[in-house]
Design an enzyme around this catalytic site. Structure first.
Site, PDB file in Angstrom:
ATOM      1  N   ALA A  85     -42.686  16.089  34.075  1.00 41.77           N
ATOM      2  CA  ALA A  85     -42.479  16.644  33.352  1.00 41.77           C
ATOM      3  C   ALA A  85     -41.691  16.380  31.617  1.00 41.77           C
ATOM      4  O   ALA A  85     -41.637  14.250  31.731  1.00 41.77           O
ATOM      5  CB  ALA A  85     -40.837  17.490  33.622  1.00 41.77           C
ATOM      6  N   SER A 128     -33.869  21.930  38.852  1.00 47.85           N
ATOM      7  CA  SER A 128     -33.392  21.763  37.774  1.00 47.85           C
ATOM      8  C   SER A 128     -31.969  22.002  37.606  1.00 47.85           C
ATOM      9  O   SER A 128     -31.861  23.494  37.303  1.00 47.85           O
ATOM     10  CB  SER A 128     -33.382  20.487  36.671  1.00 47.85           C
ATOM     11  OG  SER A 128     -32.540  20.010  36.022  1.00 47.85           O
ATOM     12  N   GLU A 130     -30.467  21.886  35.192  1.00 49.17           N
ATOM     13  CA  GLU A 130     -29.818  22.462  33.665  1.00 49.17           C
ATOM     14  C   GLU A 130     -30.171  23.981  33.741  1.00 49.17           C
ATOM     15  O   GLU A 130     -29.610  24.703  32.639  1.00 49.17           O
ATOM     16  CB  GLU A 130     -31.165  21.778  33.342  1.00 49.17           C
ATOM     17  CG  GLU A 130     -30.977  21.489  31.554  1.00 49.17           C
ATOM     18  CD  GLU A 130     -29.372  20.548  31.342  1.00 49.17           C
ATOM     19  OE1 GLU A 130     -29.114  19.786  32.079  1.00 49.17           O
ATOM     20  OE2 GLU A 130     -28.889  20.855  30.562  1.00 49.17           O
ATOM     21  N   TYR A 152     -35.886  22.789  27.251  1.00 45.09           N
ATOM     22  CA  TYR A 152     -36.413  22.710  28.802  1.00 45.09           C
ATOM     23  C   TYR A 152     -35.919  22.887  30.223  1.00 45.09           C
ATOM     24  O   TYR A 152     -36.734  23.244  30.386  1.00 45.09           O
ATOM     25  CB  TYR A 152     -35.435  21.120  29.405  1.00 45.09           C
ATOM     26  CG  TYR A 152     -36.010  20.298  29.782  1.00 45.09           C
ATOM     27  CD1 TYR A 152     -36.428  19.437  30.595  1.00 45.09           C
ATOM     28  CD2 TYR A 152     -34.613  20.548  31.031  1.00 45.09           C
ATOM     29  CE1 TYR A 152     -36.638  19.121  32.040  1.00 45.09           C
ATOM     30  CE2 TYR A 152     -34.243  19.740  32.326  1.00 45.09           C
ATOM     31  CZ  TYR A 152     -35.263  19.202  32.843  1.00 45.09           C
ATOM     32  OH  TYR A 152     -35.123  18.322  34.316  1.00 45.09           O
ATOM     33  N   LYS A 195     -26.744   4.359  29.317  1.00 49.30           N
ATOM     34  CA  LYS A 195     -27.716   4.101  27.648  1.00 49.30           C
ATOM     35  C   LYS A 195     -26.036   4.395  27.446  1.00 49.30           C
ATOM     36  O   LYS A 195     -25.489   2.546  26.732  1.00 49.30           O
ATOM     37  CB  LYS A 195     -27.231   5.702  26.589  1.00 49.30           C
ATOM     38  CG  LYS A 195     -27.004   4.962  25.703  1.00 49.30           C
ATOM     39  CD  LYS A 195     -26.856   6.586  24.328  1.00 49.30           C
ATOM     40  CE  LYS A 195     -26.940   6.291  22.686  1.00 49.30           C
ATOM     41  NZ  LYS A 195     -26.518   7.306  22.341  1.00 49.30           N
TER      42      LYS A 195
END
Ligand code: NAP
Ligand code: G4F
Length: 343
Positions: A85, A128, A130, A152, A195
């Site tokens: 994805a 997901s 999400e 997404y 990050k």
């Protein structure tokens, strides 16, 4: 047993392939042509298993349906894990068409190839958390409503429902794993946890001076990717196909993750972290908290790695990488790249 893994070069592709190879599977992976090597995560698996013909890689793309069909017919896998994805939510706002094409048409291509194969092939779809679009601290399970908030997320809803449609219409063994955020030292460097941990290591080694983030007040249910791929495999071994949530049942803010990560190397996060609007999203998922009791009951799956252990694992790995980076910079063999990526 033969498995085809799409997205094998990604974080989960690495952990899942490692698990399957250790279980004695023959693993076939789909890779994309890129102008520079994109197989760094799976290189240790390639050197160990390629010569024994236990790991085989093929150039393809989820959007190249003819090559997807040919590969299914050539390999005749027992299990297909669709992990491919464009998986970055912020990027999906910038590239909505591409994200949606891969996440919808790409998934149908694979489902069609599996359905039309003469072999009975099991299919796993990487759904997901999400998809829930979480706005408060509700506990989310397989019955909770989807309220997607990004290109997404809506493409993941499409693929999730399409996987159910194929399961119900064609009697296919097709499952959806609704996975909450899972991280590791192999996490992509533009997702917030990595990050942060990468910056912590580089700041400690003196090759970065600050870390710029977006929304520090978002909450996520963060687990360890190595635990979650075991859940994927268990879903594919269950007697009946279904949909399962994998989550830790704990939610923490970006701020809390960041503070703890800096503390591990005795750094005060406030001295280094700043925020910038450019890292904020047009529509934010504020809070995600998962209930994986169905997976515990039916698959005997539960996460093994705590939030604190996950952060330590990532910070320690990134600190070691930063030490190597520093050595190369000091020898003039590497140009110091500065601060953050642009996403
Ligand atoms: P990732 O590290 O971003 O890996 C994505 C993989 O998909 C990479 O191998 C990438 O190849 C490949 N890919 C992208 N576009 C493709 C295309 N058009 N055709 C073929 N391959 C393509 O993602 P991840 O964290 O491992 O996640 C794996 C899957 O689980 C994804 O579908 C993601 O959306 C989903 N998911 C992840 C999480 C999480 O927290 N990690 C949670 C829920 C669901 P390149 O290496 O060439 O770019
Ligand atoms: O790490 P993130 O980019 O992950 P996000 O958006 O939760 O998506 C990940 O998990 C999903 C599962 O729920 C997967 F489906 C998806 O593929 C991906 O793996 O962002 C987490 C949170 C967000 O609220 C974001 O706004 O961190 C916030 N954040 C704050 N500063 C940041 C930053 N995110 C990123 N990437 N970069 C920042 O500087």
């Amino acid at each position: 047993m033969k498995a085809l893994v799409t997205g094998i070069t990604g974080q989960d592709g690495y952990y899942l392939s490692k698990l399957l190879l250790e279980k004695g599977y023959e693993v076939h992976g789909l890779i994309r042509r890129s102008s520079s090597f994109n197989t760094s995560r799976i290189e240790p698996l390639m050197s160990k298993y390629e010569s024994e013909n236990k790991l085989k890689l093929y150039y393809s793309d989820l959007l190249d349906s003819s090559s997807i069909t040919s590969l299914i017919n050539l390999i005749e896998p027992d299990e297909v894990y669709n992990l491919a994805a464009q998986s970055h939510v912020a990027v999906s706002f910038k590239n909505p068409l591409y994200t949606s094409q891969v996440g919808t048409i790409g998934v149908i291509s694979l489902l069609e190839a599996v359905k039309n194969s003469s072999k009975n092939i099991k299919f796993y779809q990487a759904s997901s958390s999400e998809m829930y679009g979480g706005k408060d601290d509700s506990l989310l399970n397989e019955e909770s409503q989807f309220t997607p908030k990004s290109p997404y997320a809506i493409s993941k809803v499409f693929a999730h429902e399409m996987t159910k449609i194929y399961r119900e219409s064609y009697d296919m063994f097709a499952v959806n794993g609704i996975l909450f955020n899972h991280e590791s030292p192999h996490r992509g460097e533009t997702f917030v946890t990595r990050k942060v941990t990468k910056a912590v290591g580089r700041i400690k080694q003196g090759i970065q001076t600050k870390l710029t983030l977006g929304n520090l007040d978002a909450f996520r249910d963060w687990g360890f990717a190595g635990d979650y791929v075991e859940g994927m495999w268990l879903m594919m071994q269950h007697k009946e196909p279904s949909d399962w949530v994998l989550a830790t049942g704990e939610s923490h803010s970006v701020k809390e993750f960041t503070k703890k990560a800096f503390e591990i190397l005795d750094l005060d996060w406030k001295a280094y972290v700043e925020t910038d609007e450019k890292y904020k999203r047009p529509n934010e998922v504020k809070h995600l908290l998962g209930d994986s009791s169905k997976a515990k009951k039916e698959l005997n799956w539960e996460p093994k790695t705590s939030f604190e252990d996950l952060i330590s694992m990532m910070v320690e790995s990134d600190n070691e990488q930063a030490k190597q980076e520093k050595l190369l910079i000091d020898k003039g063999l590497l140009y110091p790249t500065w601060e953050n990526s642009s996403i």
